[in-house]
Design a protein around this motif. Structure first.
Motif, PDB file in Angstrom:
ATOM      1  N   ILE A 334       3.572   9.492  66.560  1.00  0.00           N
ATOM      2  CA  ILE A 334       2.775  10.064  65.478  1.00  0.00           C
ATOM      3  C   ILE A 334       2.711  11.576  65.675  1.00  0.00           C
ATOM      4  CG2 ILE A 334       0.546  10.054  64.305  1.00  0.00           C
ATOM      5  CD1 ILE A 334       0.041   7.277  65.501  1.00  0.00           C
ATOM      6  N   ILE A 373      -2.305   7.464  59.799  1.00  0.00           N
ATOM      7  CA  ILE A 373      -1.107   8.252  60.092  1.00  0.00           C
ATOM      8  C   ILE A 373      -0.858   9.275  58.990  1.00  0.00           C
ATOM      9  CG2 ILE A 373       1.391   8.138  60.422  1.00  0.00           C
ATOM     10  CD1 ILE A 373       0.891   5.377  61.739  1.00  0.00           C
ATOM     11  N   GLU A 377      -0.779  13.317  59.640  1.00  0.00           N
ATOM     12  CA  GLU A 377       0.444  14.074  59.409  1.00  0.00           C
ATOM     13  C   GLU A 377       0.389  14.976  58.185  1.00  0.00           C
ATOM     14  OE1 GLU A 377       3.611  11.093  61.646  1.00  0.00           O
ATOM     15  OE2 GLU A 377       3.617  11.199  59.451  1.00  0.00           O
TER      16      GLU A 377
END
Length: 579
Positions: A334, A373, A377
């Motif tokens: 990640i 996630i 991100e």
């Protein structure tokens, strides 16, 4: 709650925490609950009328008691809460929870006209009592994310809340925060009076959070709070551990005692899942001591073999860093980043991320792993301004305010400055009075080893002589200068405002200025008298006065006018050549 409530007393803050609707519990129900959980309560008077009294709140401060409250009377450093029974009753206290000494004081003062519940461990029993009254259980919510450790608690909780906001916003759910700087429910905030409020306040706050639609909250958990049973009766969905370094030995006596206090948070009985940073022996020991579901996180360059998650591919980006979280169990990668300076903020960000990932994995909250996630991100949740924690006030020179107030925190802050600085590092430090005195010479020595120009000034002297505190710092600094032939410049300047002004006078655009120790605090305590000063405000003012640029979110409102003060500084700065 209101953001302009800076002048709230502890008692007023207690009242702000109260929910609007409380089902409550009868005295009989409370006694039964305490008996079933091993507190062996003694009650007087014993009567059906007393048993049926309904309790709809709880307070430990007699000034905060309201109608229908359980008054929790504990023994303090200067007095016993039971000494204030008349005040509590006049405000509407319906019953009292206290120890044997308190029960005797109450009987002498008022006889048997109000129910008194006597237990041996009154601080410990306060939490379960308030939990029953406010309807808090292990599953009632909100989901609690607790963070403990010597350094990094505040930043990690801000990171946690920012990430939780990013994933819960699409679900129309709000988050809360409990910590050193502020207490927040959604968009409403009030300043904090202590890192972790008393147990009765926390349980009231949990009920208020539910009432306000708060489904998840991040909370700092100090060793003081654990030792004084302030978290008694609370259940944490996930608890995180940052690190353990020298601090608070005045309370705990030794590092082992300090460790034991922290370790109590990670017992299965109060925390479902634990995420432990295992970068050093204390972290490894904490992971072994924790019970229940334990996740090990390694964030240094030489990760422990038994870590479940490791931080890799750390690279500088402006003042912050990019990094990758790697799951050793699944191979998952990640990509994350933080805009805050310092490798330690990579650790703080990684801990926050893994705590939320662990909550999702254990089905603690209703959001998907894909949402987490995506937030990590794309939403950049770890690039936020945390008040007084590596807070950037100026850009050329770089000017930073940080709460670093112990040896390890100073090292981390100065290492971060060295990485980002193109010129000299100019450091202003002090030390708090009535705290661990053994760390003062260590802090002085670290300062002159790692900075180019050190100005020793005042922090919060409290009841100590400020000159003696500065002298201990100077002693350690002078010894290091002499023994290690250092070229660092050293000055002693008091008051702190003049030290800040001097630091900016010395700085050139390529330099870095660090004001360490006070962080977000807005007053200095001199023998009980509060003197207004905010390092962030004064640093911004001094930078602008010299024509230097400040950060977009740097404060622009000066604190209240202060009486003029004469600086006290060494006539000849020590070490090196003239600045």
């Amino acid at each position: 709650m209101s953001g302009d409530a800076a002048a709230l007393s502890v008692a007023q803050q207690d009242r702000v925490f109260r929910p609007h609707g409380v089902v409550g519990a009868s005295v009989e129900e409370l006694v039964a609950e305490l008996r079933s959980t091993g507190y062996d309560p003694l009650v007087s008077p014993v009567s059906r009328e007393a048993d049926e009294i309904r309790l709809t709140g709880a307070a430990m401060d007699p000034q905060a008691v309201g109608p229908g409250d359980l008054f929790v009377a504990v023994s303090g450093a200067r007095a016993h809460g039971a000494d204030f029974i008349a005040t509590a009753l006049a405000s509407g206290a319906a019953a009292v929870l206290t120890d044997g000494d308190g029960a005797e004081k109450i009987r002498e003062a008022i006889g048997y006209r109000t129910p008194v519940i006597e237990v041996t461990r009154v601080r410990d029993a306060a939490g379960p009592s308030a939990a029953l009254i406010y309807g808090n259980t292990a599953t009632s919510g909100p989901a609690l994310f607790g963070v403990t450790g010597t350094n990094g608690k505040t930043t990690t909780t801000y990171f946690l809340r920012s990430l939780l906001d990013a994933v819960l916003d699409s679900h129309d759910q709000a988050t809360g925060l409990i910590g050193t700087i502020e207490i927040a429910a959604g968009s409403e905030t009030i300043p904090s009076k202590m890192t972790t409020p008393e147990a009765v306040q926390l349980h009231s706050l949990m009920a208020l959070f539910r009432e306000s639609g708060i489904t998840a909250a991040a909370m700092e958990v100090s060793s003081h709070a654990i030792s004084y049973q302030r978290t008694s009766g609370l259940f944490f969905n996930v608890a995180g551990f940052t690190n353990l370094t020298q601090d608070h030995l005045d309370l705990h006596g030794s590092m082992e005692g300090y460790f034991e206090a922290k370790a109590a948070l990670f017992a299965r009985s109060r925390t479902r899942s634990s995420v432990i940073i295992v970068d050093d022996p204390w972290g490894l020991q904490m992971a072994e001591a924790a019970t229940g579901h334990v996740v090990r996180l390694a964030t240094d360059d030489d990760p422990a073999a038994e870590a479940d998650w490791i931080v890799t591919e750390v690279s500088a980006e402006a003042l912050g860093s990019r990094f990758t979280l790697h799951s050793r169990r699944t191979g998952e990668l990640i990509r994350c980043r933080t805009g805050l300076p310092g490798r330690f903020n990579v650790s703080n960000a990684a801990l926050a991320a893994v705590m939320v990932l662990t909550a999702q994995e254990r089905a603690e909250l209703a959001f998907s792993r894909a949402e987490i996630i995506s937030a990590l991100e794309q939403a950049d949740p770890f690039t936020i301004s945390v008040p007084g924690r590596m807070q950037v006030i100026g850009t050329a020179p770089a000017a930073i305010v940080d709460f670093a107030h112990n040896p390890d925190a100073m090292i981390r802050t100065l290492e971060a400055a060295a990485t980002a600085s193109q010129g000299r590092t100019i450091l202003v430090i002090g030390a708090a009075g009535e705290r661990d005195i053994t760390k003062r010479p260590l802090m002085g020595a670290i300062a002159v080893r790692m900075a180019d120009h050190v100005i020793i000034s005042d922090d919060d002297p409290h009841g100590e002589d400020p000159a003696q505190i500065r002298s201990a710092l100077m002693e350690g600094a002078r010894a290091a200068l002499q023994d290690e032939a250092l070229a660092t410049r050293l000055e002693e300047i008091s008051p702190r405002l003049d030290a800040i002004t001097r630091a900016v006078e010395l700085a050139e655009p390529r330099d870095t200025i660090i004001l360490a120790g006070r962080g977000h605090e807005v007053h200095q305590d001199f023998a009980g008298t509060k003197h207004p000063i905010d390092d962030r405000v004064e640093l911004a003012r001094a930078l602008r006065g010299r024509g230097y640029p400040t950060a977009p979110d740097a404060p622009d409102t000066p604190v209240a006018a202060r009486p003029a003060a004469t600086p006290r500084r060494d006539s000849t700065p020590e070490g090196g050549s003239a600045a």
